[in-house]
Design a protein around this motif. Structure first.
Motif, mmCIF file in Angstrom:
data_model
loop_
_atom_site.group_PDB
_atom_site.id
_atom_site.type_symbol
_atom_site.label_atom_id
_atom_site.label_comp_id
_atom_site.label_asym_id
_atom_site.label_seq_id
_atom_site.Cartn_x
_atom_site.Cartn_y
_atom_site.Cartn_z
ATOM 1 N N PHE A 284 6.504 -0.063 -5.528
ATOM 2 C CA PHE A 284 6.135 0.640 -4.301
ATOM 3 C C PHE A 284 6.223 -0.314 -3.125
ATOM 4 N N HIS A 285 6.754 0.168 -2.004
ATOM 5 C CA HIS A 285 6.640 -0.497 -0.710
ATOM 6 C C HIS A 285 5.835 0.452 0.163
ATOM 7 N N PHE A 286 4.868 -0.066 0.900
ATOM 8 C CA PHE A 286 4.071 0.807 1.760
ATOM 9 C C PHE A 286 3.743 0.117 3.069
ATOM 10 N N CYS A 287 3.577 0.959 4.096
ATOM 11 C CA CYS A 287 3.315 0.439 5.433
ATOM 12 C C CYS A 287 2.518 1.476 6.215
ATOM 13 N N SER A 288 1.512 1.014 6.925
ATOM 14 C CA SER A 288 0.711 1.882 7.784
ATOM 15 C C SER A 288 1.083 1.615 9.236
ATOM 16 N N LYS A 289 1.384 2.675 9.952
ATOM 17 C CA LYS A 289 1.674 2.599 11.384
ATOM 18 C C LYS A 289 0.700 3.526 12.105
ATOM 19 N N SER A 290 0.653 3.461 13.407
ATOM 20 C CA SER A 290 -0.286 4.291 14.164
ATOM 21 C C SER A 290 -0.039 5.782 13.952
ATOM 22 N N GLU A 291 1.211 6.161 13.732
ATOM 23 C CA GLU A 291 1.541 7.587 13.541
ATOM 24 C C GLU A 291 1.374 8.049 12.098
ATOM 25 N N GLY A 292 1.127 7.135 11.168
ATOM 26 C CA GLY A 292 0.941 7.499 9.764
ATOM 27 C C GLY A 292 1.492 6.433 8.851
ATOM 28 N N GLY A 293 1.466 6.716 7.571
ATOM 29 C CA GLY A 293 1.915 5.734 6.608
ATOM 30 C C GLY A 293 3.124 6.220 5.840
ATOM 31 N N LYS A 294 3.850 5.255 5.308
ATOM 32 C CA LYS A 294 5.045 5.574 4.548
ATOM 33 C C LYS A 294 5.028 4.780 3.244
ATOM 34 N N VAL A 295 5.413 5.451 2.154
ATOM 35 C CA VAL A 295 5.511 4.816 0.845
ATOM 36 C C VAL A 295 6.900 5.084 0.298
ATOM 37 N N ASN A 296 7.543 4.032 -0.205
ATOM 38 C CA ASN A 296 8.807 4.164 -0.919
ATOM 39 C C ASN A 296 8.555 3.782 -2.369
ATOM 40 N N LEU A 297 9.165 4.519 -3.287
ATOM 41 C CA LEU A 297 8.971 4.294 -4.721
ATOM 42 C C LEU A 297 10.305 4.118 -5.409
ATOM 43 N N ARG B 146 -4.898 0.516 -3.612
ATOM 44 C CA ARG B 146 -4.249 -0.669 -3.021
ATOM 45 C C ARG B 146 -4.035 -0.455 -1.521
ATOM 46 N N ILE B 147 -3.611 0.750 -1.114
ATOM 47 C CA ILE B 147 -3.408 1.054 0.309
ATOM 48 C C ILE B 147 -4.724 0.931 1.069
ATOM 49 N N LYS B 148 -5.794 1.472 0.509
ATOM 50 C CA LYS B 148 -7.101 1.385 1.168
ATOM 51 C C LYS B 148 -7.516 -0.064 1.379
ATOM 52 N N LYS B 149 -7.258 -0.877 0.382
ATOM 53 C CA LYS B 149 -7.640 -2.280 0.451
ATOM 54 C C LYS B 149 -6.756 -3.054 1.424
ATOM 55 N N LYS B 150 -5.440 -2.879 1.336
ATOM 56 C CA LYS B 150 -4.500 -3.687 2.115
ATOM 57 C C LYS B 150 -4.289 -3.185 3.545
ATOM 58 N N CYS B 151 -4.359 -1.876 3.755
ATOM 59 C CA CYS B 151 -4.075 -1.321 5.085
ATOM 60 C C CYS B 151 -5.333 -0.991 5.883
ATOM 61 N N TYR B 152 -6.443 -0.720 5.180
ATOM 62 C CA TYR B 152 -7.666 -0.312 5.865
ATOM 63 C C TYR B 152 -8.831 -1.283 5.622
ATOM 64 N N ASN B 153 -8.519 -2.405 4.956
ATOM 65 C CA ASN B 153 -9.519 -3.445 4.688
ATOM 66 C C ASN B 153 -10.771 -2.926 3.996
ATOM 67 N N GLU B 154 -10.603 -1.932 3.172
ATOM 68 C CA GLU B 154 -11.732 -1.385 2.432
ATOM 69 C C GLU B 154 -12.059 -2.310 1.269
ATOM 70 N N ARG B 155 -13.332 -2.559 1.075
ATOM 71 C CA ARG B 155 -13.744 -3.355 -0.094
ATOM 72 C C ARG B 155 -13.728 -2.427 -1.300
ATOM 73 N N ILE B 156 -12.919 -2.769 -2.259
ATOM 74 C CA ILE B 156 -12.704 -1.903 -3.410
ATOM 75 C C ILE B 156 -13.165 -2.604 -4.675
ATOM 76 N N GLU B 157 -13.977 -1.906 -5.438
ATOM 77 C CA GLU B 157 -14.323 -2.364 -6.780
ATOM 78 C C GLU B 157 -13.378 -1.652 -7.730
ATOM 79 N N LEU B 158 -12.785 -2.394 -8.647
ATOM 80 C CA LEU B 158 -11.848 -1.788 -9.580
ATOM 81 C C LEU B 158 -12.602 -0.875 -10.541
ATOM 82 N N GLY B 159 -12.136 0.373 -10.609
ATOM 83 C CA GLY B 159 -12.781 1.367 -11.449
ATOM 84 C C GLY B 159 -12.068 1.545 -12.775
ATOM 85 N N PRO B 160 -12.368 2.641 -13.472
ATOM 86 C CA PRO B 160 -11.807 2.855 -14.812
ATOM 87 C C PRO B 160 -10.292 3.042 -14.815
ATOM 88 N N HIS B 161 -9.685 3.395 -13.675
ATOM 89 C CA HIS B 161 -8.236 3.579 -13.658
ATOM 90 C C HIS B 161 -7.508 2.248 -13.490
#
Length: 168
Positions: free
Chosen positions: A75-88, A123-138
């Motif tokens: 995956f490549h992902f990027c957040s911009k002011s108008e929204g985000g884009k993911v390539n797979l 991963r997007i929440k953590k890398k693009c929105y600086n959310e502190r993420i605890e790794l869950g069952p997934h």
């Protein structure tokens, strides 16, 4: 069509997990020619994520089928002011049962697609929105007991297979 399964699942998940919380609409595009990010891409905010999942392959030549717990996804992902884009990019495999050189794309059960996309969204929440993420069952690691057949794996052939990527 398999691409539609990924797009539909991502659309639904991004609405609940990203758009509602951050006000950004994200899109997913399948790009089977995706390559490493350049330094210019990284400077423009692009990030990458490689993971693995269970997939099913069927050879179009001899109709042999097999399951793999090590289907690599980039995956490549990027957040911009108008929204985000993911390539797979879903890396393919060759059939070991016949002499065909055809690279075959895996199909995935919906629950596996959802698991992969939830890891991506985390991963997007953590890398693009600086959310502190605890790794869950997934985010569990699966012990792979069968050998990975390097000569049939597109990711290995291209030097991109990550034996440390999280399979689930």
């Amino acid at each position: 069509m398999e691409d539609d399964n990924w797009s539909e699942a991502f659309l639904s998940m991004q609405e609940n997990e990203l758009e509602q919380h951050y006000g950004h609409r994200w899109t997913l595009h399948i790009k089977n020619n995706l390559v490493d990010l350049t330094s210019n891409n990284k400077q423009n905010g692009w990030k990458d994520y490689i993971t693995t999942s269970f997939g099913r392959f069927v050879c179009s030549q001899c109709h042999h089928f097999w399951m793999s717990a090590r289907v690599s996804l980039l995956f490549h992902f990027c957040s911009k002011s108008e929204g985000g884009k993911v390539n797979l990019r879903v890396y393919r495999q060759k059939c070991r049962n016949c002499t065909s050189e055809e690279m075959i794309t895996a199909t995935f059960k919906r629950d596996k697609i959802n698991e992969v996309l939830m890891r991506l969204i985390t991963r997007i929440k953590k890398k693009c929105y600086n959310e502190r993420i605890e790794l869950g069952p997934h985010f569990h690691h699966l012990e792979i007991t069968k050998p990975h057949e390097v000569k049939f794996c597109e990711a290995c052939i291209l030097g991109k297979c990550s034996r440390t990527a999280d399979a689930s």
